[in-house]
Write a protein that holds these residues in place. Structure first.
Motif, PDB file in Angstrom:
ATOM      1  N   HIS A   1       0.895  -1.188  -0.060  1.00  0.00           N
ATOM      2  CA  HIS A   1      -0.120   0.078  -0.020  1.00  0.00           C
ATOM      3  C   HIS A   1       0.933   1.383  -0.057  1.00  0.00           C
ATOM      4  O   HIS A   1       0.474   2.285  -0.799  1.00  0.00           O
ATOM      5  CB  HIS A   1      -1.004  -0.188   1.273  1.00  0.00           C
ATOM      6  N   ARG A   2       1.928   1.058   0.724  1.00  0.00           N
ATOM      7  CA  ARG A   2       2.738   2.551   0.690  1.00  0.00           C
ATOM      8  C   ARG A   2       4.033   1.926   1.323  1.00  0.00           C
ATOM      9  O   ARG A   2       4.420   1.294   2.149  1.00  0.00           O
ATOM     10  CB  ARG A   2       2.160   3.491   1.793  1.00  0.00           C
ATOM     11  N   GLY A   3       5.228   2.588   0.713  1.00  0.00           N
ATOM     12  CA  GLY A   3       6.542   2.430   0.878  1.00  0.00           C
ATOM     13  C   GLY A   3       7.115   1.711  -0.122  1.00  0.00           C
ATOM     14  O   GLY A   3       7.039   1.138  -1.033  1.00  0.00           O
ATOM     15  N   GLN A   4       8.618   1.141   0.460  1.00  0.00           N
ATOM     16  CA  GLN A   4       9.515   0.537  -0.668  1.00  0.00           C
ATOM     17  C   GLN A   4      10.004  -0.678   0.167  1.00  0.00           C
ATOM     18  O   GLN A   4      10.153  -0.736   1.356  1.00  0.00           O
ATOM     19  CB  GLN A   4      10.765   1.420  -0.974  1.00  0.00           C
ATOM     20  N   ALA A   5      10.392  -1.889  -0.325  1.00  0.00           N
ATOM     21  CA  ALA A   5      10.441  -3.221   0.303  1.00  0.00           C
ATOM     22  C   ALA A   5      11.350  -4.100  -0.614  1.00  0.00           C
ATOM     23  O   ALA A   5      11.301  -3.915  -1.842  1.00  0.00           O
ATOM     24  CB  ALA A   5       9.291  -3.701   0.970  1.00  0.00           C
ATOM     25  N   ARG A   6      12.256  -4.740   0.101  1.00  0.00           N
ATOM     26  CA  ARG A   6      13.036  -5.780  -0.619  1.00  0.00           C
ATOM     27  C   ARG A   6      12.498  -7.222   0.006  1.00  0.00           C
ATOM     28  O   ARG A   6      12.436  -7.587   1.239  1.00  0.00           O
ATOM     29  CB  ARG A   6      14.608  -5.758  -0.422  1.00  0.00           C
ATOM     30  N   LEU A   7      11.791  -8.154  -0.857  1.00  0.00           N
ATOM     31  CA  LEU A   7      11.436  -9.216  -0.704  1.00  0.00           C
ATOM     32  C   LEU A   7      12.245 -10.287  -1.022  1.00  0.00           C
ATOM     33  O   LEU A   7      12.381 -10.563  -2.312  1.00  0.00           O
ATOM     34  CB  LEU A   7      10.078  -9.592  -1.183  1.00  0.00           C
ATOM     35  N   GLY A   8      12.626 -11.501  -0.035  1.00  0.00           N
ATOM     36  CA  GLY A   8      13.605 -12.447  -0.369  1.00  0.00           C
ATOM     37  C   GLY A   8      12.934 -13.715  -0.133  1.00  0.00           C
ATOM     38  O   GLY A   8      12.430 -13.725   1.072  1.00  0.00           O
TER      39      GLY A   8
ATOM     40  N   SER B   1       7.079 -21.738   2.020  1.00  0.00           N
ATOM     41  CA  SER B   1       8.267 -20.911   1.109  1.00  0.00           C
ATOM     42  C   SER B   1       8.881 -19.925   2.174  1.00  0.00           C
ATOM     43  O   SER B   1       8.228 -19.106   2.588  1.00  0.00           O
ATOM     44  CB  SER B   1       7.922 -20.339   0.057  1.00  0.00           C
ATOM     45  N   ALA B   2      10.187 -20.139   2.508  1.00  0.00           N
ATOM     46  CA  ALA B   2      10.781 -19.341   3.452  1.00  0.00           C
ATOM     47  C   ALA B   2      10.981 -18.042   2.832  1.00  0.00           C
ATOM     48  O   ALA B   2      11.485 -17.920   1.586  1.00  0.00           O
ATOM     49  CB  ALA B   2      12.339 -19.687   3.862  1.00  0.00           C
ATOM     50  N   PHE B   3      10.744 -16.960   3.706  1.00  0.00           N
ATOM     51  CA  PHE B   3      11.132 -15.464   3.243  1.00  0.00           C
ATOM     52  C   PHE B   3      11.557 -14.517   4.385  1.00  0.00           C
ATOM     53  O   PHE B   3      11.351 -15.001   5.418  1.00  0.00           O
ATOM     54  CB  PHE B   3       9.603 -15.078   2.350  1.00  0.00           C
ATOM     55  N   TYR B   4      11.888 -13.469   3.863  1.00  0.00           N
ATOM     56  CA  TYR B   4      11.969 -12.154   4.681  1.00  0.00           C
ATOM     57  C   TYR B   4      11.890 -11.012   3.790  1.00  0.00           C
ATOM     58  O   TYR B   4      11.813 -11.042   2.601  1.00  0.00           O
ATOM     59  CB  TYR B   4      13.763 -12.167   5.258  1.00  0.00           C
ATOM     60  N   LEU B   5      11.792 -10.037   4.608  1.00  0.00           N
ATOM     61  CA  LEU B   5      11.217  -8.660   4.071  1.00  0.00           C
ATOM     62  C   LEU B   5      11.733  -7.573   4.847  1.00  0.00           C
ATOM     63  O   LEU B   5      11.855  -7.483   5.884  1.00  0.00           O
ATOM     64  CB  LEU B   5       9.684  -8.413   4.477  1.00  0.00           C
ATOM     65  N   GLU B   6      12.369  -6.669   3.914  1.00  0.00           N
ATOM     66  CA  GLU B   6      13.190  -5.537   4.636  1.00  0.00           C
ATOM     67  C   GLU B   6      12.498  -4.157   4.140  1.00  0.00           C
ATOM     68  O   GLU B   6      12.471  -3.924   2.673  1.00  0.00           O
ATOM     69  CB  GLU B   6      14.592  -5.603   4.014  1.00  0.00           C
ATOM     70  N   ASN B   7      12.510  -3.193   4.975  1.00  0.00           N
ATOM     71  CA  ASN B   7      11.879  -1.966   4.684  1.00  0.00           C
ATOM     72  C   ASN B   7      13.097  -1.136   4.111  1.00  0.00           C
ATOM     73  O   ASN B   7      14.183  -0.706   4.805  1.00  0.00           O
ATOM     74  CB  ASN B   7      11.320  -1.255   5.810  1.00  0.00           C
TER      75      ASN B   7
END
Length: 492
Positions: free
Chosen positions: A119-126, A150-156
């Protein structure tokens, strides 16, 4: 004599017909009175249930306000809204993720698949896809699916801005342990890593390090699944994010290798994204490390899609499986509607799917009608509210006169929804228009045609004429006021 008998017979026949007509009229009046009484009783019952919030038919039934806080820390939060529906609908809930600047949602996997809407912002999804670590840069309006297991991580990654994500949570594969279950790969004392349940000897053997080293690694995270990425005093996860993509995969690989296959065999997903397949590949096959996996889907930006319908009063976008292939596996659709001030999404019916909506901007009203023609809901909604529309129920959305109204949501089918509009230039009443429709309404065909032809717009309808004239008058007054103020300032 014959003539007299015939006259008497006709007189008796007329009297009999009159008696039958009167009796039928009285019966019809009684039926109508009984029907009106039942209708009034039902309406009063609906009003009481609406005010008290009890029962399955009050307004509170269609406005979803059962929020549950899953995680709440100074770095981020996860809230979930429990949804309602009937036994025919697959279980789905609505999740809200917020992350503060420079934070990481640590590696994990879920027993439920997610469809993320940024909805709002920037992210890196792995996340792990086809035995590889795949990373995607996500921005405003992007839609992405993470399969269950599925293993994942999310960074703002937004500079100084909060990240806000809305997600559907398909709990059809969950273990029944609540709304959904997170299995944290990383973690320490809070959250607890899934590695913590193994015996010390198992861990030392798996990692090929001492138990002292294991304790140092698995006891530092204490502030929850959202961690700050601090450049001045880098933590384990800050260092993790600084690694090259291939090194990050090897890091996750070492952790995954400690899992036994029988511990995670209950997690089911399509073979292409299977956790079981991932584990087998990591344990027994050579891993191909790539900077990007083109076989894995890209994000789909909802804001860049051409509207499926647009006019001067708003626009509507629907994302289905023919537009974005991951929705084919999810069995869930996505939509976005924008209405100008006072505009209305014409009364319509969804014949294919149940609809869940989240208000993104502005205020408006949602009106829903019961199959028996009584009002199920007529409620004002504002930013952040969640509502749902059962399949087949007639409903409409109306923007307030104060400004635009924007709402986003999910549907329980990835097929084309094909809403049936009950009012407007393209309504099904136009298709059904004929002597049968006129007879059912008890009026002439000419009158029906005159009423149907009065509305020239379709799908999204303008505000009532009196409202538009009021807005014009307001605009003129504001323009005059602005001129007077400018003239006054000019004198100085």
């Amino acid at each position: 004599m014959v003539v007299r008998n015939r006259g008497t017979f006709l007189l008796l026949l007329v009297a009999f017909c009159y008696g039958v007509t009167m009796a039928m009229g009285l019966r019809e009046e009684k039926d109508q009175a009984r029907w009106r009484s039942q209708r009034e009783e039902m309406i009063n019952k609906r009003k009481k249930e609406s005010k008290s919030g009890s029962g399955r038919t009050g307004e509170n039934w269609f406005l979803l306000r059962d929020y549950k806080s899953i995680v709440e820390t100074d770095a981020g939060a996860v809230r979930v809204v429990r949804t309602r529906g009937d036994s025919k609908n697959r279980p789905m809930h609505i999740g809200f993720v917020t992350m503060e600047p420079n934070t990481l949602f640590i590696p994990q996997y879920l027993d439920s698949s997610l469809i993320l809407f940024l909805h709002r912002g920037q992210a890196r999804l792995g996340y792990i896809c086809n035995d590889e670590l795949t990373e995607r840069q996500l921005g405003d309006g992007d839609v992405y699916r993470i399969p269950a297991g599925s293993a994942f991580y999310l960074e703002n990654t937004g500079e100084g801005s909060r990240l806000e994500i809305i997600s559907s949570i398909d709990a059809s594969d969950s273990f029944g342990m609540g709304l959904f279950q997170s299995f944290f790969i990383g973690g320490g004392t809070y959250p607890t890593s899934v590695l913590s349940g193994f015996e010390p000897q198992t861990l030392t053997t798996s990692f090929n390090v001492s138990m002292d080293e294991i304790r140092k690694i698995m006891s530092k995270t204490r502030r929850g699944p959202f961690v700050h990425v601090n450049e001045k005093s880098p933590s384990t996860w800050t260092k993790f994010l600084k690694q090259k993509q291939g090194d990050r995969l090897q890091h996750l690989k070492r952790i995954v290798e400690t899992h036994r296959e029988d511990e995670i065999s209950q997690v089911q997903e399509q073979p292409k994204f299977s956790w079981r397949r991932l584990l087998g590949s990591m344990l027994g096959q050579k891993i191909n490390l790539k900077t990007d996996n083109n076989k894995c889907p890209q994000a789909y930006n909802l804001y860049s899609k051409n509207p499926d319908f647009s006019n001067n009063y708003g626009s509507s976008i629907a994302l289905e499986r023919s537009d974005y292939s991951p929705l084919r596996h999810a069995g869930i659709g996505v939509y976005l509607v924008n209405l100008t001030a006072g505009a209305m999404m014409a009364p319509h019916v969804n014949p294919v799917a149940t609809e869940y909506g989240i208000v993104l901007r502005g205020t408006g009203r949602i009106q829903i009608v019961h199959p028996n023609g009584t009002s199920a809901m007529n409620a004002k909604v504002r930013q952040g509210d969640v509502f749902w529309i059962p399949r087949y129920f007639a409903f409409c959305q109306i923007a307030s006169n104060s400004g635009p109204f924007e709402f986003f949501g999910f549907t329980t089918s990835a097929h084309r929804n094909r809403p049936q509009f009950l009012v407007g230039a393209n309504s099904l009443l136009h298709t059904l228009n004929g002597p049968e429709l006129a007879a059912s309404l008890g009026v002439s065909e000419e009158r029906v045609k005159r009423v149907l032809d009065a509305q020239h717009e379709s799908v999204i309808l303008p505000a009532p004429a009196e409202t538009r004239s009021e807005e014009k008058e307001k605009k003129k007054m504001m323009e005059k006021l602005a001129k007077l103020m400018n003239a006054g300032f000019a004198k100085f």
